[in-house]
Design an enzyme around this catalytic site. Structure first.
Site, PDB file in Angstrom:
ATOM      1  N   ASP A   3      40.733  44.003  43.460  1.00  0.00           N
ATOM      2  CA  ASP A   3      42.077  43.530  43.103  1.00  0.00           C
ATOM      3  C   ASP A   3      42.345  42.112  43.601  1.00  0.00           C
ATOM      4  O   ASP A   3      43.370  41.846  44.236  1.00  0.00           O
ATOM      5  CB  ASP A   3      43.151  44.471  43.659  1.00  0.00           C
ATOM      6  CG  ASP A   3      42.938  45.921  43.282  1.00  0.00           C
ATOM      7  OD1 ASP A   3      42.383  46.171  42.196  1.00  0.00           O
ATOM      8  OD2 ASP A   3      43.329  46.803  44.062  1.00  0.00           O
TER       9      ASP A   3
ATOM     10  N   GLU B 258      49.091  46.841  33.799  1.00  0.00           N
ATOM     11  CA  GLU B 258      49.363  46.647  35.230  1.00  0.00           C
ATOM     12  C   GLU B 258      48.871  45.277  35.678  1.00  0.00           C
ATOM     13  O   GLU B 258      48.369  44.479  34.886  1.00  0.00           O
ATOM     14  CB  GLU B 258      48.699  47.752  36.057  1.00  0.00           C
ATOM     15  CG  GLU B 258      47.204  47.840  35.871  1.00  0.00           C
ATOM     16  CD  GLU B 258      46.587  49.057  36.557  1.00  0.00           C
ATOM     17  OE1 GLU B 258      47.286  49.734  37.332  1.00  0.00           O
ATOM     18  OE2 GLU B 258      45.404  49.332  36.310  1.00  0.00           O
TER      19      GLU B 258
END
Length: 582
Positions: free
Chosen positions: A71, A247
């Site tokens: 991430d 997302e």
């Protein structure tokens, strides 16, 4: 996650090592205290891909951060680049890296390095902090890190600093739900938060249906402005296709237009990156006609040197005035396991047209890249983070512990101590399977083929004492390899802890145990070749004996164990041992 060390071992311990190699008896060896002492760790990576693809002078390896560094998010101030990654329940949280050229990276610490910032003491390893965003605001010369904390009731939080190398504030708690927030600062001084959220109540159309929301953000109060929330993407690029898990949104401004980039398809095999455009930061946003702009989902499963699951990206303007994107992806082993976890990759981005596209991000990715013009590859040198095949040696002799070493659910300082003999780990009354802080110092697995070797000085006093090493995916999926006591004898034991299914309880199996002599330090080793793991010991550090044979690394992969982390290799001690030698 990531992530300097601890005072020099004594000359005496160095002599012990030499004595062991020469076969001389240790007549004057003093009886060690009950606290385990680890005097050395050597991690050595040996992946075939790096042998098959040696670097030329103008090349560097991708990923730039090997192991569990997922991430990624990136920002820039002047010539300085800062990158952060998820860390879940690892402590300290949110590793932060610095670079001048996007090739050579130095870890400068962790953003959340205090208990007042991060409370994960009773949290599963794949909970904690997810998907951090880092953004520099030129309007007030301040850096912001925003993230979702699935622990301690924190929710969505933001911390800030004028200098990422000097530490970060305590959290400001933000009044909105959802996950994966990021901040955008416009030229006019206005600020916005975008994030993933559930659809409005009663409007969920299918499993995985999510939306992207935007809020105005009050920079003075560090809070979203009530009533300004608005859905700017419903479902994804095309709601008729039932896209899942839109997302990780980021907003960028270029040539007067606003661009919204998001991950779509979930973080597994259908992962991708998509892009939208608008005349306003609050929309409406129109998807590009050529989405996705990054994915590895369309290619043969058995391709060579496979990189998969690419997505969750962030863009930045590079030192050569060309855009680059950092993103997560995985490199499965021969059994399609992902023991090294989701790693941080980088690709150049072509933004010569209306929409950005990751260069070579829509074909099977290669293991190495051309460097930006004028950049020299110094990875693994001068304090820069290594990649490719490398050997990392930790003597626990530096003043501060290297940032690559992490704890779980609490500070490392709660159980480790710098001594002249080495690194002491004071055992907690908790064991590896409990949702509590454990006295374990972890290092991320960074290669499919590796060895992790340490030297341990320890004599357990009772059956509840154990110290050694662990290969750890989560609290219910791990191997423990250490020394304990039964009666008057010392034993080396190998235990497998696994959950038959992800919702069931942990089943523990003693794979092997062997009586050992602990009058001198013992050398313990974890090594792997893809999915095949071995645990071994040595009296002299040269000739190793495998205990329990070859075991499967399946439980160290998220596709079997669940969760979001890669495998961790730990120095472990406990006063709550329940492994009984056979």
């Amino acid at each position: 996650m990531n992530k300097k060390n601890i005072p020099l071992m004594t000359i005496l311990l160095a002599l012990f090592a030499l004595v062991g190699f020469n076969g001389i008896e240790n007549h004057d060896y003093p009886a060690p205290k009950n606290t385990p002492v680890f005097t050395k760790v050597v991690y050595q990576g040996n992946d075939q891909v790096y042998k098959d693809y040696p670097l030329e002078a103008d090349e560097f390896y991708n990923p730039i951060l090997q192991g569990c560094y997922p991430d990624p998010a990136i920002t820039r101030k002047g010539d300085d680049y800062y990158l952060v990654c998820s860390s879940f329940a690892m402590f300290p949280g949110v590793p932060i890296f610095h670079s001048k050229d996007l090739v050579n990276w130095t870890q400068i610490g962790h953003v959340l390095d205090r208990v007042s910032q991060l409370d994960v003491h009773d949290t599963g390893i794949s909970q904690g902090v997810y998907a951090p965003g880092i953004t520099y605001n030129p309007n007030n010369d301040t850096f912001y890190m925003i993230t979702t904390a699935f622990a301690g009731g924190a929710g969505n939080i933001v911390v800030k600093t004028k200098d990422p190398k000097a530490g970060w504030s305590d959290p400001y708690h933000l009044k909105f739900n959802g996950i994966d927030p990021s901040l955008f600062f416009d030229d006019d001084g206005k600020a916005y938060v975008v994030h993933n959220d559930a659809p409005d109540e009663g409007k969920e159309l299918y499993s995985g249906h999510r939306v992207i929301k935007i809020w105005e953000y009050d920079v003075e109060k560090d809070q979203v402005i009530s009533g300004t929330d608005k859905i700017i993407v419903d479902g994804g690029v095309d709601l008729a296709d039932k896209p899942i898990w839109i997302e990780a949104p980021h907003i960028y401004k270029k040539d007067g237009k606003y661009y919204l980039m998001c991950a779509e398809g979930g973080t597994g095999g259908w992962h991708s990156e998509v892009i939208f455009i608008s005349d306003s930061p609050t929309g409406p946003f129109v998807p590009a006609p050529s989405n996705p702009i990054l994915t590895q989902r369309y290619f043969p499963k058995e391709r060579e040197n496979k990189v998969d699951w690419a997505g969750h990206a962030d863009l930045v303007l590079g030192p050569d005035d060309k855009y680059y994107g950092v993103f997560l992806a995985v490199r499965p082993n021969e059994e399609n396991r992902v023991n090294t976890g989701r790693e941080t990759f980088i690709l150049p981005v072509d933004w010569s047209g209306t929409f950005p596209v990751f260069e070579n991000g829509l074909i099977p990715m290669e293991p190495k890249l051309k460097m930006p013009e004028g950049v020299e590859n110094k990875m693994g040198q001068e304090g820069f983070f290594p990649n490719g095949n490398f050997t990392y040696t930790e003597n626990f002799s530096s003043e501060k512990l290297d940032y690559r070493w992490i704890g779980l659910r609490g500070p490392r300082e709660a159980f480790m101590k710098q001594t002249k003999k080495g690194l002491e780990i004071t055992p907690f009354d908790t064991h590896i399977e409990e949702l509590k802080p454990t006295s374990t110092l972890f290092y991320r697995q960074q290669h499919d083929s590796f060895s992790f070797t340490t030297t341990l000085e320890y004599q357990p006093k009772s059956e509840t004492d154990l110290a050694g090493v662990t290969a750890f995916q989560n609290e219910g999926s791990n191997y423990v390899f250490g020394v304990t006591k039964k009666g008057d004898d010392y034993f080396l034991v190998l235990e497998k802890n696994a959950r038959p299914n992800r919702r069931g309880g942990t089943v523990s199996e003693i794979i092997a145990s062997e009586k050992v002599d602990l009058k001198a330090p013992i050398h313990l080793q974890i090594k792997a070749n893809g999915d095949k793991y071995e645990f071994a010991y040595s009296a002299d550090g040269t000739e190793f004996t495998t205990v329990g044979g070859v075991v499967s690394g399946d439980i160290l992969s998220t596709d079997v164990a669940g969760g979001f982390t890669g495998a961790l290799l730990g120095l472990y001690a406990t006063k709550a041992n329940d492994i009984v030698p056979q």
